[in-house]
Design an enzyme around this catalytic site. Structure first.
Site, PDB file in Angstrom:
ATOM      1  N   GLY A 292       3.604  -7.829   8.608  1.00 57.57           N
ATOM      2  CA  GLY A 292       3.287  -8.803   7.564  1.00 57.57           C
ATOM      3  C   GLY A 292       4.389  -8.871   6.512  1.00 57.57           C
ATOM      4  N   GLY A 293       5.069  -7.758   6.323  1.00 58.09           N
ATOM      5  CA  GLY A 293       6.172  -7.723   5.354  1.00 58.09           C
ATOM      6  C   GLY A 293       7.532  -7.897   6.018  1.00 58.09           C
TER       7      GLY A 293
ATOM      8  CD  GLU B 257       7.040  -1.792   8.671  1.00 62.16           C
ATOM      9  OE1 GLU B 257       6.688  -1.801   7.491  1.00 62.16           O
ATOM     10  OE2 GLU B 257       6.546  -2.556   9.521  1.00 62.16           O
TER      11      GLU B 257
ATOM     12  CB  THR C 247      -0.946   0.015   1.224  1.00 60.90           C
ATOM     13  OG1 THR C 247      -1.575  -1.260   1.337  1.00 60.90           O
ATOM     14  CG2 THR C 247      -2.007   1.089   1.088  1.00 60.90           C
TER      15      THR C 247
ATOM     16  CG  ASP D 273       4.861   1.567   7.715  1.00 57.56           C
ATOM     17  OD1 ASP D 273       4.658   0.855   6.715  1.00 57.56           O
ATOM     18  OD2 ASP D 273       5.710   1.278   8.581  1.00 57.56           O
ATOM     19  N   GLY D 274       2.097   1.269   6.093  1.00 58.04           N
ATOM     20  CA  GLY D 274       0.919   0.413   5.993  1.00 58.04           C
ATOM     21  C   GLY D 274       0.634  -0.267   7.326  1.00 58.04           C
TER      22      GLY D 274
HETATM   23  C1  5RP Z   1       5.537  -4.609   6.749  1.00 58.83           C
HETATM   24  C2  5RP Z   1       4.262  -4.055   7.235  1.00 58.83           C
HETATM   25  C3  5RP Z   1       3.278  -3.582   6.210  1.00 58.83           C
HETATM   26  O1  5RP Z   1       3.122  -2.212   6.348  1.00 58.83           O
HETATM   27  C4  5RP Z   1       1.993  -4.302   6.404  1.00 58.83           C
HETATM   28  O2  5RP Z   1       2.256  -5.696   6.303  1.00 58.83           O
HETATM   29  C5  5RP Z   1       0.941  -3.894   5.375  1.00 58.83           C
HETATM   30  O3  5RP Z   1       1.379  -4.236   4.124  1.00 58.83           O
HETATM   31  P1  5RP Z   1       0.436  -4.152   2.840  1.00 58.83           P
HETATM   32  O4  5RP Z   1       0.175  -2.711   2.596  1.00 58.83           O
HETATM   33  O5  5RP Z   1       1.251  -4.826   1.763  1.00 58.83           O
HETATM   34  O6  5RP Z   1      -0.810  -4.938   3.156  1.00 58.83           O
HETATM   35  O7  5RP Z   1       3.993  -3.941   8.408  1.00 58.83           O
HETATM   36  O8  5RP Z   1       6.313  -5.109   7.792  1.00 58.83           O
END
Ligand code: 5RP
Length: 233
Positions: A100-101, A107, A32, A85-86
């Site tokens: 998740g990433g 972060e 995102t 940030d996402g």
């Molecule tokens: C990475 C994160 C991301 O911001 C989170 O996983 C959201 O990702 P996406 O926008 O791809 O759903 O915390 O560590």
């Protein structure tokens, strides 16, 4: 572009409204916030926006470099004006699950140094109670199985190391990452965070408490910005 991707793009781009010339900007990680990075690059090239960025992962560093965002080391600045940030989940109190990433450690360091945090998300990330996604936890490679089993006993749920093709996924910091399948049951994320951080071997946990000031949220009906009434913006 499918519908889900279109929502990510709308949210990611809309969040750029928070960024003004002269700002020092934390650049989050994920699919995102990727659109935020692309849009900031466009504004630098086409509109003369002047910012410096601090990336939260190698992936974001590469993308930001590609699109021409000048990058600096976090240590060369006193603090940041904003991080965008996402998130994987956010609850009604603006508490987050991230990681998740697998970029949660960088972060969180960047968010901690930022005067404000804006999160970009689509409606699937909005939950009443955190936990369905699982809690990402960065742990040391040393005795990682022991740490995983300590976490599993502590949280009373399945905790699994994240793997790819049979190998442990390593974060940008060379650590392992585990996911605690706790379910949508985190009623007190502040004490859950503290409890997990207390386990030796845990480097950081993907619960981001009292950090998020606003969520730029995209849904089929458009984009809206939810302001945290207790936030800094
Ligand atoms: C990475 C994160 C991301 O911001 C989170 O996983 C959201 O990702 P996406 O926008 O791809 O759903 O915390 O560590």
């Amino acid at each position: 572009m499918n519908d889900a991707e279109a929502l990510k793009k709308i949210a990611g781009e809309a969040a750029c409204e928070f960024v003004k010339t002269g700002m020092r900007v934390g650049l989050g990680t994920g699919s995102t916030v990727k659109y935020t990075v692309l849009e900031l690059g466009r504004r630098i090239a086409e509109e003369g926006l002047e910012i410096v960025g601090v990336p939260t992962s190698f992936a974001t560093e590469n993308l930001a470099t590609e699109v021409g965002i000048p990058l600096v080391e976090l240590g060369s600045l006193d603090d940041l004006d904003i991080v965008i940030d996402g998130t994987d989940e956010f609850d009604p109190s603006f508490q987050l699950i991230k990681g998740g990433g697998a970029a949660l450690l960088r972060e969180k360091i960047v968010a901690q140094q930022s005067a404000a945090m804006v999160v970009v998300a689509d409606h699937r990330k909005q939950v009443d109670c955190l936990g369905a996604f699982g809690i990402p936890i960065e742990i040391t490679p040393f005795a990682c199985d022991v740490t995983v089993s300590a976490l599993s006993s502590l949280l009373n749920c399945k905790v699994e190391l994240r793997t790819s093709e049979g190998k442990h996924i390593l974060t940008d910091n060379g650590n392992c990452i585990a996911d605690a399948q706790i379910g949508p049951s985190i009623t007190d994320p502040i004490s859950t965070e503290a409890m997990i951080l207390n386990v030796a071997g845990v480097v950081q946990v993907g619960l981001f408490n009292n950090m998020c000031d606003a969520v730029v949220l995209a849904s089929e009906s458009g984009v809206s910005t939810l302001m945290n009434p207790d936030g800094r913006l």
